[in-house]
Design a protein around this motif. Sequence first.
Motif, mmCIF file in Angstrom:
data_model
loop_
_atom_site.group_PDB
_atom_site.id
_atom_site.type_symbol
_atom_site.label_atom_id
_atom_site.label_comp_id
_atom_site.label_asym_id
_atom_site.label_seq_id
_atom_site.Cartn_x
_atom_site.Cartn_y
_atom_site.Cartn_z
ATOM 1 N N HIS A 5 0.707 -1.078 0.139
ATOM 2 C CA HIS A 5 -0.118 0.006 -0.175
ATOM 3 C C HIS A 5 0.889 1.238 -0.168
ATOM 4 N N GLY A 6 2.126 1.302 0.718
ATOM 5 C CA GLY A 6 2.979 2.081 0.614
ATOM 6 C C GLY A 6 3.237 2.859 -0.904
ATOM 7 N N GLN A 7 3.578 1.725 -1.684
ATOM 8 C CA GLN A 7 3.761 1.728 -3.273
ATOM 9 C C GLN A 7 2.530 2.211 -3.873
ATOM 10 N N ASP A 8 1.367 1.761 -3.498
ATOM 11 C CA ASP A 8 0.014 2.213 -4.026
ATOM 12 C C ASP A 8 0.027 3.575 -4.052
ATOM 13 N N VAL A 9 0.199 4.286 -2.817
ATOM 14 C CA VAL A 9 0.280 5.701 -2.855
ATOM 15 C C VAL A 9 1.667 6.525 -3.326
ATOM 16 N N ARG A 10 2.882 5.926 -3.129
ATOM 17 C CA ARG A 10 3.884 6.701 -3.706
ATOM 18 C C ARG A 10 4.006 6.928 -5.218
ATOM 19 N N ARG A 11 3.662 5.873 -5.789
ATOM 20 C CA ARG A 11 3.751 5.663 -7.375
ATOM 21 C C ARG A 11 3.076 6.882 -7.973
ATOM 22 N N PRO A 12 1.614 7.084 -7.578
ATOM 23 C CA PRO A 12 0.771 8.074 -8.311
ATOM 24 C C PRO A 12 1.088 9.370 -7.972
ATOM 25 N N LEU A 13 1.773 9.491 -6.753
ATOM 26 C CA LEU A 13 2.353 11.000 -6.283
ATOM 27 C C LEU A 13 3.612 11.173 -6.659
ATOM 28 N N GLY A 14 4.158 10.071 -7.301
ATOM 29 C CA GLY A 14 5.801 10.666 -7.824
ATOM 30 C C GLY A 14 6.755 10.530 -6.773
ATOM 31 N N LEU A 15 6.582 9.828 -5.568
ATOM 32 C CA LEU A 15 7.257 9.795 -4.547
ATOM 33 C C LEU A 15 8.357 8.474 -4.769
ATOM 34 N N ASP A 16 9.574 8.974 -4.821
ATOM 35 C CA ASP A 16 10.642 8.056 -5.319
ATOM 36 C C ASP A 16 11.268 7.264 -3.844
ATOM 37 N N ARG A 17 10.595 6.367 -3.377
ATOM 38 C CA ARG A 17 11.194 5.632 -2.221
ATOM 39 C C ARG A 17 10.851 4.154 -2.356
ATOM 40 N N THR A 18 11.893 3.337 -2.085
ATOM 41 C CA THR A 18 11.795 1.870 -2.043
ATOM 42 C C THR A 18 11.790 1.365 -0.783
ATOM 43 N N PRO A 19 11.125 0.421 -0.445
ATOM 44 C CA PRO A 19 11.195 -0.245 0.917
ATOM 45 C C PRO A 19 12.593 -0.959 0.929
ATOM 46 N N SER A 20 13.124 -1.558 2.177
ATOM 47 C CA SER A 20 14.369 -1.948 2.249
ATOM 48 C C SER A 20 14.292 -3.594 1.408
ATOM 49 N N ILE A 21 15.441 -3.959 1.145
ATOM 50 C CA ILE A 21 15.512 -5.222 0.518
ATOM 51 C C ILE A 21 15.159 -6.231 1.481
ATOM 52 N N GLU A 22 15.437 -6.039 2.798
ATOM 53 C CA GLU A 22 15.172 -6.904 3.749
ATOM 54 C C GLU A 22 13.572 -7.228 3.790
ATOM 55 N N ALA A 23 12.998 -6.087 3.909
ATOM 56 C CA ALA A 23 11.401 -5.874 4.058
ATOM 57 C C ALA A 23 11.081 -6.728 2.735
ATOM 58 N N LEU A 24 11.177 -6.330 1.750
ATOM 59 C CA LEU A 24 10.801 -6.798 0.312
ATOM 60 C C LEU A 24 11.062 -8.224 0.247
ATOM 61 N N THR A 25 12.085 -8.908 0.683
ATOM 62 C CA THR A 25 12.551 -10.262 0.631
ATOM 63 C C THR A 25 11.725 -11.142 1.408
ATOM 64 N N ALA A 26 11.472 -10.619 2.798
ATOM 65 C CA ALA A 26 10.411 -10.993 3.686
ATOM 66 C C ALA A 26 9.212 -11.203 3.156
ATOM 67 N N VAL A 27 8.571 -10.329 2.439
ATOM 68 C CA VAL A 27 7.290 -10.120 1.821
ATOM 69 C C VAL A 27 7.244 -11.382 0.667
ATOM 70 N N ALA A 28 8.257 -11.181 0.037
ATOM 71 C CA ALA A 28 8.164 -11.887 -1.347
ATOM 72 C C ALA A 28 8.093 -13.436 -0.767
ATOM 73 N N GLU A 29 8.950 -13.985 0.084
ATOM 74 C CA GLU A 29 8.973 -15.041 0.707
ATOM 75 C C GLU A 29 7.726 -15.635 1.224
ATOM 76 N N PHE A 30 6.926 -14.560 1.834
ATOM 77 C CA PHE A 30 5.749 -15.224 2.442
ATOM 78 C C PHE A 30 4.468 -15.277 1.105
#
Length: 217
Positions: free
Chosen positions: A124-149
């Motif tokens: 949901h963070g990306q759901d709002v950042r992308r339309p607003l043009g906000l350039d931030r990517t969550p940490s690789i650690e967080a993204l990896t944990a989510v992807a594995e789940f």
Amino acid sequence: MRGPTVPLQTRDDLWAAIHTERAALAEDLAGLSDEQWATPSSCGRWNVEQVVAHLTAAASTGGFRWLRSMLAARFDDGVHNDRRLAEHLGATPTATLDRFRAVVGSTTAASGHTPAWLGEVVVHGQDVRRPLGLDRTPSIEALTAVAEFFVRRDFTVNSRTAAAGLRLEATDGPFAHGSGPLVRGPSVALVTALAGRASYCDELEGPGVATLRERCA
């Protein structure tokens, strides 16, 4: 130079990542105009402010309250989410953001599936950042944990179904899963595509991308 990714192995690690991602999102949204708060998000029919209220609701609803709400909604997720979202909208966007800030450190959740609640704020963070043009990517650690789940189970999104029969590989982190036609790209694009956001398939490559895009639809 970035060091090796450290896996999020414990529930405490996961909650710390959730709190970090919530705080980062609150910081990113500070100072938005009313027009920006009304921007359509990448999450269906909700605008930016409504997504933030939804995240506040998720961080405020324990198992008993969730069950009671779902019973009242006759187990219709859409009705349940809309009612809880409305409950946590402020009188103004600033008030909505203040309510979100108040739950940044919350460990309340509807179930013990902590990686799913990390996925909630990441996606949901990306759901709002992308339309607003906000350039931030969550940490690789967080993204990896989510992807594995996500590839292990269909929970709040049909991510395991989306990943079935595909080989998924992150180009910026350690995540890799499955066998079959290759889908390769940034961790954030893999995670958000598995959550049903077809636009992120544009950032992926490989013969399996067409299949994943079809499943997002």
